[in-house]
Design a protein around this motif. Sequence first.
Motif, PDB file in Angstrom:
ATOM      1  N   MET A   1       0.828  -1.201   0.000  1.00 16.29           N
ATOM      2  CA  MET A   1       0.000   0.000   0.000  1.00 16.29           C
ATOM      3  C   MET A   1       0.867   1.257   0.000  1.00 16.29           C
ATOM      4  O   MET A   1       1.878   1.308   0.698  1.00 16.29           O
ATOM      5  N   THR A   2       0.484   2.263  -0.776  1.00 21.60           N
ATOM      6  CA  THR A   2       1.182   3.547  -0.771  1.00 21.60           C
ATOM      7  C   THR A   2       0.154   4.672  -0.749  1.00 21.60           C
ATOM      8  O   THR A   2      -1.048   4.442  -0.817  1.00 21.60           O
ATOM      9  N   LEU A   3       0.653   5.908  -0.675  1.00 15.81           N
ATOM     10  CA  LEU A   3      -0.198   7.091  -0.811  1.00 15.81           C
ATOM     11  C   LEU A   3       0.103   7.817  -2.111  1.00 15.81           C
ATOM     12  O   LEU A   3      -0.169   9.007  -2.245  1.00 15.81           O
ATOM     13  N   ASP A   4       0.650   7.074  -3.077  1.00 15.17           N
ATOM     14  CA  ASP A   4       0.979   7.636  -4.386  1.00 15.17           C
ATOM     15  C   ASP A   4      -0.250   7.571  -5.290  1.00 15.17           C
ATOM     16  O   ASP A   4      -0.684   6.479  -5.671  1.00 15.17           O
ATOM     17  N   PRO A   5      -0.846   8.707  -5.656  1.00 14.20           N
ATOM     18  CA  PRO A   5      -2.092   8.704  -6.434  1.00 14.20           C
ATOM     19  C   PRO A   5      -1.919   8.192  -7.860  1.00 14.20           C
ATOM     20  O   PRO A   5      -2.899   7.879  -8.534  1.00 14.20           O
ATOM     21  N   ARG A   6      -0.697   8.108  -8.342  1.00 14.79           N
ATOM     22  CA  ARG A   6      -0.443   7.665  -9.712  1.00 14.79           C
ATOM     23  C   ARG A   6      -0.402   6.150  -9.829  1.00 14.79           C
ATOM     24  O   ARG A   6      -0.632   5.602 -10.923  1.00 14.79           O
ATOM     25  N   SER A   7      -0.123   5.458  -8.727  1.00 11.06           N
ATOM     26  CA  SER A   7       0.103   4.019  -8.817  1.00 11.06           C
ATOM     27  C   SER A   7      -0.682   3.185  -7.812  1.00 11.06           C
ATOM     28  O   SER A   7      -0.798   1.973  -7.991  1.00 11.06           O
ATOM     29  N   GLU A   8      -1.219   3.789  -6.771  1.00  7.56           N
ATOM     30  CA  GLU A   8      -1.891   3.008  -5.728  1.00  7.56           C
ATOM     31  C   GLU A   8      -3.144   2.314  -6.266  1.00  7.56           C
ATOM     32  O   GLU A   8      -3.984   2.923  -6.929  1.00  7.56           O
ATOM     33  N   ASN A   9      -3.267   1.028  -5.973  1.00 10.64           N
ATOM     34  CA  ASN A   9      -4.417   0.251  -6.433  1.00 10.64           C
ATOM     35  C   ASN A   9      -4.829  -0.739  -5.359  1.00 10.64           C
ATOM     36  O   ASN A   9      -5.287  -1.836  -5.655  1.00 10.64           O
ATOM     37  N   SER A  10      -4.674  -0.328  -4.092  1.00 11.21           N
ATOM     38  CA  SER A  10      -5.037  -1.200  -2.979  1.00 11.21           C
ATOM     39  C   SER A  10      -5.702  -0.342  -1.901  1.00 11.21           C
ATOM     40  O   SER A  10      -6.383   0.637  -2.213  1.00 11.21           O
ATOM     41  N   ASN A  11      -5.491  -0.692  -0.635  1.00  6.56           N
ATOM     42  CA  ASN A  11      -6.230  -0.033   0.449  1.00  6.56           C
ATOM     43  C   ASN A  11      -5.970   1.462   0.566  1.00  6.56           C
ATOM     44  O   ASN A  11      -6.744   2.183   1.197  1.00  6.56           O
ATOM     45  N   GLY A  12      -4.879   1.943  -0.043  1.00  6.66           N
ATOM     46  CA  GLY A  12      -4.586   3.367   0.021  1.00  6.66           C
ATOM     47  C   GLY A  12      -5.651   4.240  -0.599  1.00  6.66           C
ATOM     48  O   GLY A  12      -5.777   5.427  -0.246  1.00  6.66           O
ATOM     49  N   ILE A  13      -6.450   3.675  -1.502  1.00  7.82           N
ATOM     50  CA  ILE A  13      -7.488   4.499  -2.132  1.00  7.82           C
ATOM     51  C   ILE A  13      -8.549   4.945  -1.140  1.00  7.82           C
ATOM     52  O   ILE A  13      -9.267   5.916  -1.392  1.00  7.82           O
ATOM     53  N   MET A  14      -8.652   4.263   0.003  1.00  4.20           N
ATOM     54  CA  MET A  14      -9.611   4.689   1.028  1.00  4.20           C
ATOM     55  C   MET A  14      -9.277   6.098   1.517  1.00  4.20           C
ATOM     56  O   MET A  14     -10.162   6.869   1.889  1.00  4.20           O
ATOM     57  N   VAL A  15      -7.984   6.413   1.519  1.00  2.34           N
ATOM     58  CA  VAL A  15      -7.543   7.764   1.882  1.00  2.34           C
ATOM     59  C   VAL A  15      -7.556   8.674   0.663  1.00  2.34           C
ATOM     60  O   VAL A  15      -8.073   9.794   0.705  1.00  2.34           O
ATOM     61  N   LEU A  16      -7.014   8.184  -0.446  1.00  2.00           N
ATOM     62  CA  LEU A  16      -6.798   9.032  -1.614  1.00  2.00           C
ATOM     63  C   LEU A  16      -8.080   9.608  -2.190  1.00  2.00           C
ATOM     64  O   LEU A  16      -8.081  10.717  -2.718  1.00  2.00           O
ATOM     65  N   HIS A  17      -9.193   8.886  -2.096  1.00  2.00           N
ATOM     66  CA  HIS A  17     -10.448   9.392  -2.655  1.00  2.00           C
ATOM     67  C   HIS A  17     -10.968  10.624  -1.939  1.00  2.00           C
ATOM     68  O   HIS A  17     -11.823  11.340  -2.481  1.00  2.00           O
TER      69      HIS A  17
END
Length: 273
Positions: A1-17
């Motif tokens: 998991m990362t907070l990189d909006p260009r590549s994240e495709n897992s649980n990080g999207i819960m934050v990124l959205h």
Amino acid sequence: MTLDPRSENSNGIMVLHNVYETLTHYNDATGEVEALLAKDRPVNETGDVWVFNLRDDVTFHDGTPMTAANVVKSINKTIEMGMGAAYIWDAVESIEQTSDYQVTFTCSYSAPVDLIASAASASYIISDAAVDQDTEWFNAGNDGGTGPYTIAQANDPEARQDLFAFVWWPDYATPESWFASLVLSEEEICYNLGYIKDEHYDELITEAIEKTSTDRDLAIKNYAEVQQGIIDNADIISLNDIVNTFVTSKSISGVYENPAYPASIYYYNVTMN
């Protein structure tokens, strides 16, 4: 998991959205694609040229205005990195800034760019100051979004404890990736995870992919026919459907999970009673 909006495709999207926004938003209750950073998105009759007219009142968290240049650079950077769900842009041949607040997408074939631009990942618009940063910069608690929330602090995601289960994540709101990866026949096997070879399924899926941009009702009908065939023939047996349950306080309303954005709650829709 990362907070990189260009590549994240897992649980990080819960934050990124809640930190970044996309050009459009898919409303699962109505089945409609709604305006978000783009006001409207006319498309030509063949579904391969889309024009997105942007809002002119949006600013990034660093105070800079969002313009067409940011859209072009953000999506091109995501495509260039080729990570996460970047493949959703494969149909796009070019992304051109046609005015300060207008972007034109030209595709190599008919493609539902309105849906692609609403995807759960790989479709975020990022500020100039952030778009070329490395992943470590984002993981350190920095962001370059336009959403209602900012990232003030982040712990090292590599220090977490991993619990892994295989879950099929959607990319954008169409069954294309599911059917193409699990059902569509291939001469050289890459996906076809269901080990199915059925010419009728192939015809229906291929037509659905081609028609999603110009005749969405037909595409949905085709996908439904394939799905019913899979169920009737027991070609694929689903072990379970995951249902997320949220325990909420009586003092708030608006907690809702849109299945097009798995496990993501849009906190800015939550209100006090």
